[in-house]
Design a protein around this motif. Structure first.
Motif, PDB file in Angstrom:
ATOM      1  N   ARG A 109       0.814  -1.218   0.000  1.00  0.00           N
ATOM      2  CA  ARG A 109       0.000   0.000   0.000  1.00  0.00           C
ATOM      3  C   ARG A 109       0.845   1.265   0.000  1.00  0.00           C
ATOM      4  N   ILE A 239       0.806  -7.631   1.142  1.00  0.00           N
ATOM      5  CA  ILE A 239      -0.619  -7.914   1.297  1.00  0.00           C
ATOM      6  C   ILE A 239      -1.007  -8.943   0.258  1.00  0.00           C
ATOM      7  N   ARG A 241      -4.148 -11.593  -1.209  1.00  0.00           N
ATOM      8  CA  ARG A 241      -5.592 -11.788  -1.237  1.00  0.00           C
ATOM      9  C   ARG A 241      -5.892 -13.276  -1.396  1.00  0.00           C
ATOM     10  N   PRO A 265      -7.593  -7.875   1.643  1.00  0.00           N
ATOM     11  CA  PRO A 265      -6.216  -8.160   2.001  1.00  0.00           C
ATOM     12  C   PRO A 265      -6.122  -8.694   3.431  1.00  0.00           C
ATOM     13  N   ARG A 266      -5.059  -9.463   3.688  1.00  0.00           N
ATOM     14  CA  ARG A 266      -4.861 -10.012   5.026  1.00  0.00           C
ATOM     15  C   ARG A 266      -4.597  -8.914   6.035  1.00  0.00           C
ATOM     16  N   ASP A 267      -3.972  -7.811   5.601  1.00  0.00           N
ATOM     17  CA  ASP A 267      -3.644  -6.720   6.520  1.00  0.00           C
ATOM     18  C   ASP A 267      -4.926  -6.069   7.013  1.00  0.00           C
TER      19      ASP A 267
END
Length: 345
Positions: A109, A239, A241, A265-267
């Motif tokens: 990001r 990140i 998916r 996203p995992r974040d």
């Protein structure tokens, strides 16, 4: 021999249980805080360099003005129009924050956007310095430069927000202490940017007396390139998916490893752009906010004589580039004093 080793291991375990930590326990206890401190300083370094690069790009301000007037043969009205076009990325700067927060680029990001726009700035300044571009091409390249600077500025401010509310480092602090640290971070960002601009205002005029403007563009291109290189040091987790069908199969307690629904996203820090827009619109509807925004908007609509004054200084009063740099240097000092008075109040 084996019995002696077993006794030594048992003694080590006994000491670690009895209050004296073992070497491994000490290493485990110290490694996490040290890694956290190191990561925090690396984030600060990237933030400071973003601010410094934004200020140091003022090195080419006078050269760009002379490029409009001498090379492109623009009138003051045309220069104002070109300046308005290149300022568009700053007008819609909140959009870049939404994109960075909600749309990861190449798995990141922050880092990937900084690298991309740093490289874009380097390419645009290099094209301006090496090729005789037309006026339309020059305005387009400068628009791309400002887009990269505005996007990097939005990411730098986002990093400031994230590091100010870092849970691991601020868990023991009160709300007032957190707010005070956030204010210090913002002051640091703008102070470094102003310092970079202060260094280049007078220097830009002096260099323009010595070198052609295109050589100054070459020098300026090095700073976005350095930002692209330094951005790789930003400690940011990639990140990934996953399909939403796997969401139910993963325990939800672990927010670092559990995927979110709808292939998010995992974040956990990645928010939906639509949700962010709704929050901003609800925030703007507050009377304490939309009234000052409306006033600033109307104030910014008033005509600016900056382009006409540049032509008057150079064509009418015959001011040399070095003296023009001195004027911008005095102006930058006044801006820093104004910013300091705002912080003090």
């Amino acid at each position: 021999m084996i019995e002696e080793k077993s006794a030594a291991v048992g003694e080590e375990k006994r000491l670690s249980k009895g209050g004296f930590p073992s070497r491994k326990q000490l290493k485990d206890c110290l490694s996490k805080p040290l890694a956290s401190i190191n990561e925090r300083y690396r984030i600060y370094f990237v933030i400071i360099f973003i601010a410094f690069t934004q200020g140091i790009l003022g090195l080419a301000d006078l050269s760009v003005s002379y490029l409009y007037k001498d090379d492109f043969k623009m009138t003051p009205a045309q220069v104002s129009a070109a300046t308005g076009i290149t300022s568009l990325p700053w007008i819609v700067k909140p959009l870049w924050g939404f994109i960075s927060d909600g749309i990861p680029f190449l798995g990141y990001r922050r880092k990937s956007y900084l690298v991309f726009f740093g490289a874009t700035g380097f390419i645009c300044w290099t094209l301006l310095s090496r090729y005789n571009v037309t006026s339309h091409q020059g305005v387009f390249l400068l628009l791309c430069v400002q887009l990269g600077v505005a996007f990097s500025n939005a990411i730098g401010e986002a990093l400031l927000v994230e590091i100010s509310k870092d849970g691991d480092n601020n868990a023991h602090k009160s709300d007032e202490e957190k707010q005070g640290e956030a204010s210090k971070n913002v002051s640091l960002f703008f102070s470094v940017r102003s310092f970079g601009y202060l260094l280049t205002t007078y220097t830009g005029g002096v260099l323009l007396e010595i070198f052609p403007k295109r050589e100054i563009f070459t020098i300026t291109s090095l700073f976005p390139l350095a930002l692209a290189a330094i951005a790789w040091t930003l400690p940011e987790k990639a990140i990934s998916r996953v399909p939403s069908a796997e969401y139910a199969k993963v325990p939800h307690e672990d927010t670092e490893t559990a995927p979110l629904a709808d292939a998010q996203p995992r974040d956990s820090g990645v928010a939906s752009p639509r949700k962010n827009i709704k929050r901003v619109l609800a925030f703007i509807r507050l009377p304490q906010l939309w009234k000052p925004i409306l006033f600033i908007f109307v104030f910014q609509m008033t005509p600016s004589p900056s382009s006409a004054m540049f032509f008057f200084y150079t064509n009418g009063l015959k001011f040399a580039p070095e003296f023009m740099g001195q004027l911008k240097f005095i102006q930058s000092i006044a801006n820093i004093q104004e910013f300091g008075s705002i912080i003090a109040s």
